[in-house]
Scaffold this active site. Structure first.
Site, mmCIF file in Angstrom:
data_model
loop_
_atom_site.group_PDB
_atom_site.id
_atom_site.type_symbol
_atom_site.label_atom_id
_atom_site.label_comp_id
_atom_site.label_asym_id
_atom_site.label_seq_id
_atom_site.Cartn_x
_atom_site.Cartn_y
_atom_site.Cartn_z
ATOM 1 N N LYS A 1 -15.430 14.173 2.133
ATOM 2 C CA LYS A 1 -13.872 14.172 2.442
ATOM 3 C C LYS A 1 -13.310 13.300 1.568
ATOM 4 C CE LYS A 1 -11.911 11.990 5.943
ATOM 5 N NZ LYS A 1 -10.933 11.116 5.457
ATOM 6 N N ASN A 2 -13.794 11.869 1.590
ATOM 7 C CA ASN A 2 -13.169 10.937 0.835
ATOM 8 C C ASN A 2 -13.366 10.957 -0.523
ATOM 9 O OD1 ASN A 2 -12.058 10.255 3.363
ATOM 10 N ND2 ASN A 2 -13.374 8.175 3.669
ATOM 11 N N CYS B 1 -0.837 3.780 10.538
ATOM 12 C CA CYS B 1 -1.626 5.020 11.448
ATOM 13 C C CYS B 1 -2.420 4.146 12.446
ATOM 14 C CB CYS B 1 -2.552 5.963 10.507
ATOM 15 S SG CYS B 1 -3.888 4.874 9.899
ATOM 16 N N ARG C 1 -1.346 0.323 6.997
ATOM 17 C CA ARG C 1 -2.189 0.528 5.774
ATOM 18 C C ARG C 1 -1.022 0.556 4.509
ATOM 19 N NH1 ARG C 1 -5.892 5.085 7.154
ATOM 20 N NH2 ARG C 1 -6.532 4.859 5.228
ATOM 21 N N ASP D 1 -15.721 2.833 8.362
ATOM 22 C CA ASP D 1 -15.729 4.184 8.705
ATOM 23 C C ASP D 1 -16.938 4.662 9.762
ATOM 24 O OD1 ASP D 1 -13.376 4.658 7.414
ATOM 25 O OD2 ASP D 1 -14.166 5.549 5.724
ATOM 26 N N ARG E 1 -10.144 16.858 11.095
ATOM 27 C CA ARG E 1 -9.813 16.602 9.817
ATOM 28 C C ARG E 1 -10.766 15.899 8.804
ATOM 29 N NH1 ARG E 1 -7.021 11.366 10.460
ATOM 30 N NH2 ARG E 1 -7.389 11.249 8.307
HETATM 31 N N1 EPU Z 1 -4.768 -2.817 1.530
HETATM 32 C C1 EPU Z 1 -3.646 -3.776 1.349
HETATM 33 N N2 EPU Z 1 -2.858 -3.290 0.125
HETATM 34 C C2 EPU Z 1 -2.981 -2.165 -0.268
HETATM 35 C C3 EPU Z 1 -4.128 -1.335 -0.022
HETATM 36 C C4 EPU Z 1 -4.893 -1.582 0.983
HETATM 37 O O1 EPU Z 1 -3.686 -4.791 1.982
HETATM 38 O O2 EPU Z 1 -2.164 -1.629 -1.267
HETATM 39 C C5 EPU Z 1 -5.844 -3.248 2.513
HETATM 40 C C6 EPU Z 1 -5.943 -2.301 3.756
HETATM 41 O O3 EPU Z 1 -4.672 -2.622 4.653
HETATM 42 C C7 EPU Z 1 -7.144 -2.711 4.199
HETATM 43 C C8 EPU Z 1 -8.113 -2.872 2.970
HETATM 44 O O4 EPU Z 1 -6.908 -3.121 2.109
HETATM 45 O O5 EPU Z 1 -7.412 -3.774 5.078
HETATM 46 C C9 EPU Z 1 -8.895 -1.373 2.492
HETATM 47 O O6 EPU Z 1 -8.097 -0.296 2.390
HETATM 48 P P1 EPU Z 1 -8.079 0.718 1.532
HETATM 49 O O7 EPU Z 1 -7.010 0.908 0.431
HETATM 50 O O8 EPU Z 1 -9.404 0.512 0.733
HETATM 51 O O9 EPU Z 1 -8.059 2.066 2.377
HETATM 52 P P2 EPU Z 1 -7.856 3.587 1.672
HETATM 53 O O10 EPU Z 1 -8.097 3.522 0.566
HETATM 54 O O11 EPU Z 1 -6.421 3.704 2.354
HETATM 55 C C10 EPU Z 1 -10.145 4.562 2.188
HETATM 56 C C11 EPU Z 1 -10.423 5.631 3.097
HETATM 57 C C12 EPU Z 1 -10.596 5.409 4.472
HETATM 58 C C13 EPU Z 1 -11.641 4.165 4.575
HETATM 59 C C14 EPU Z 1 -11.049 2.916 3.734
HETATM 60 C C15 EPU Z 1 -12.014 1.775 3.712
HETATM 61 C C16 EPU Z 1 -10.030 7.688 2.044
HETATM 62 C C17 EPU Z 1 -9.060 8.902 1.898
HETATM 63 N N3 EPU Z 1 -9.805 6.746 3.077
HETATM 64 O O12 EPU Z 1 -8.641 4.194 2.572
HETATM 65 O O13 EPU Z 1 -11.221 6.333 5.220
HETATM 66 O O14 EPU Z 1 -11.571 3.510 5.911
HETATM 67 O O15 EPU Z 1 -10.861 3.295 2.196
HETATM 68 O O16 EPU Z 1 -13.249 1.936 3.357
HETATM 69 O O17 EPU Z 1 -10.541 7.400 1.288
HETATM 70 C C18 EPU Z 1 -11.579 7.551 6.979
HETATM 71 O O18 EPU Z 1 -12.195 8.501 6.335
HETATM 72 O O19 EPU Z 1 -11.802 7.577 8.538
HETATM 73 C C19 EPU Z 1 -10.777 6.540 6.554
HETATM 74 C C20 EPU Z 1 -9.802 5.787 7.137
#
Ligand code: EPU
Length: 452
Positions: free
Chosen positions: A22-23, A121, A126, A327, A419
């Protein structure tokens, strides 16, 4: 609303195939906005999050050109046919945070993008500040209007830059996807330092390179991207889902089962395999069919999962890849509730991602939380109870706990699970679980959970 009714206490045994990630698929589909030519993806899972993404992409002029033919499930063809609308509206973005992945590709290809700011969320704050900082470094003018992020490329298009993308919790996965995608069409060279090393980013970089991009360093914290004038169409197979694989492995462990997983991305699961070995869970490569030698592709292996009757406790901290993935934290916690002793889990990525703790406690687990750290004191058994799914991985955790518990567990709001896991109950039932999907209106009153 759909609910699972699980009869616990069954050992899982048999064979299941891990589906596409998915991701990985979410940013790959958004990358179809970077080209006027068709993009064909294979092994795309059939999930609510992806269906939401197709709806959003269609609004942005990138349409699904055919339904997958019946003999080829998982095949997806996307083709951008119009660029007249570049506004990802709130009512589509709020259903799925990954909509933010459309920002970088649209900005790079069209010179303009407007994407509703995703909210928080159930797993915590986030923010998207790093995404915006990265795009601004490429020359984009970013403004926030009425809850929407508006990004405009400078005259002549985005330009390469050196960008540090680390935040308090390490890098950002979707932020790296956004900035890397945008940089493929920027003038000059972009260096992203502290880039996410996740396998999903490697998969995206590989697909972008097959479209004509010039990206080096994927899988390491430094990405080097030489901008090109345009990208062309591509056919690409999505990597298998490491989180789904980890969930099935833990399903085998918690039920004391014996499971074979096909299409298992072992190379992306080394931290998980290491912790599970310490718990007494064995994962061995096996032939994909009788008489066939074991696969040499470590991202698509067949593995057999077996385990000791009593699991040992462990200490785990979630970290960006290649560390233990956040995850899989909830599913690991479910499994550790039955280990022989005290385990410790520290959540370093999303320190509030613990809504499953209260639900596991309803089933008899002994768990103590102090900020981002949780101590799990193993118990002899879990007892089935009505519980509430709060997010995708918390739902998977409760399914695991329900399968191991004595008696009946009723899990409300399984739409969270849908999801991210395709036909989870059918696949678990095919290896010995007893899970029924019912409408909660059909449940006896004492199994219902009051709203509010
Ligand atoms: N963060 C910031 N600023 C940003 C973006 C992120 O401070 O601009 C922080 C977040 O708050 C968090 C950390 O950086 O503490 C990592 O967040 P990241 O941006 O890597 O998360 P994401 O890209 O929004 C993806 C996955 C998540 C998974 C995370 C971490 C997808 C669609 N989602 O989210 O997947 O937990 O990386 O590995 O790829 C799930 O599948 O259940 C899920 C939540």
């Amino acid at each position: 609303m759909d609910t699972f009714v699980i009869e616990g206490g069954r050992r899982l045994s048999g064979r299941v195939r891990v589906y596409g990630s998915k991701n990985a698929a979410l940013p790959l589909t958004a990358a179809a906005l970077l080209t006027d030519q068709p993009v064909t993806l294979r092994d795309v899972p059939d999930l609510a999050d992806l269906r939401n993404m197709y709806r959003l992409l269609a609004e942005l002029g990138c349409v699904r050109t055919s339904e997958p033919p019946a003999e080829q499930p998982g095949v997806l063809r996307l083709h951008t046919q119009s660029t007249s609308n570049s506004h990802a509206r709130y009512d589509l973005v709020k259903t799925m945070r990954a909509s933010i992945c459309t920002l970088g590709p649209m900005l790079a290809k069209r010179g303009f993008a407007r994407v509703s700011m995703p909210g928080g969320c159930s797993i915590g704050d986030r923010p998207v500040d790093l995404h915006l900082r990265g795009l601004a470094a490429l020359g984009a003018e970013i403004t926030l209007t009425a809850g929407d992020i508006t990004a405009k490329a400078p005259q002549g298009g985005l330009r390469g830059a050196t960008i540090f993308l680390g935040g308090a919790s390490g890098s950002t996965v979707l932020g790296t996807a956004n900035v890397m995608s945008a940089a493929t069409l920027a003038r000059g060279v972009t260096i992203i330092e502290s880039a996410a090393c996740e396998p999903e980013i490697v998969d995206l970089a590989n697909m972008l390179n097959a479209m004509g991009a010039r990206i080096r360093g994927q899988g390491s914290p430094r990405l080097i991207i030489e901008g090109v004038k345009e990208l062309h169409g591509v056919e690409h197979t999505v990597i298998p889902d490491r989180i789904e694989a980890g969930t099935f492995i833990l399903a085998a462990a918690i039920t004391n089962g014996d499971l074979i997983l096909d299409n298992c991305p072992m190379d992306a699961l080394l931290a998980v395999v290491d912790k599970l070995a310490a718990m007494g869970v064995r994962i061995a490569t096996v032939p994909s069919a009788p008489g066939v030698p074991p696969a040499i592709d470590p991202m698509r292996a067949s593995v057999r999962v077996t385990c000791d009757r009593v699991l040992k406790p462990v200490e785990v901290t979630t970290q960006p890849h290649p560390g233990f993935p956040t995850d899989i934290q909830a599913q690991l916690m479910a499994t550790l509730t039955l280990a022989d002793g005290n385990s410790v889990i520290t959540e370093r990525i999303f320190p509030e991602r613990f809504l499953h703790v209260a639900e596991l406690s309803r089933m008899g687990a002994k768990i103590y939380r102090q900020g981002p750290t949780v101590i799990i004191s193993g118990v002899k058994r879990l007892i089935g109870a009505p519980v509430m799914a709060s997010d995708l991985r918390a739902s998977a955790c409760l399914v695991l706990a329900g399968m191991a518990a004595e008696g009946t567990t009723v899990i409300h709001r399984v739409y969270h699970l849908d999801r991210g896991y395709e036909r989870m109950e059918d696949r678990l039932n095919s290896v010995g679980a007893v899970i029924k999907r019912v409408d909660d209106k059909d449940l006896p009153p004492d199994s219902r959970i009051a709203e509010g």
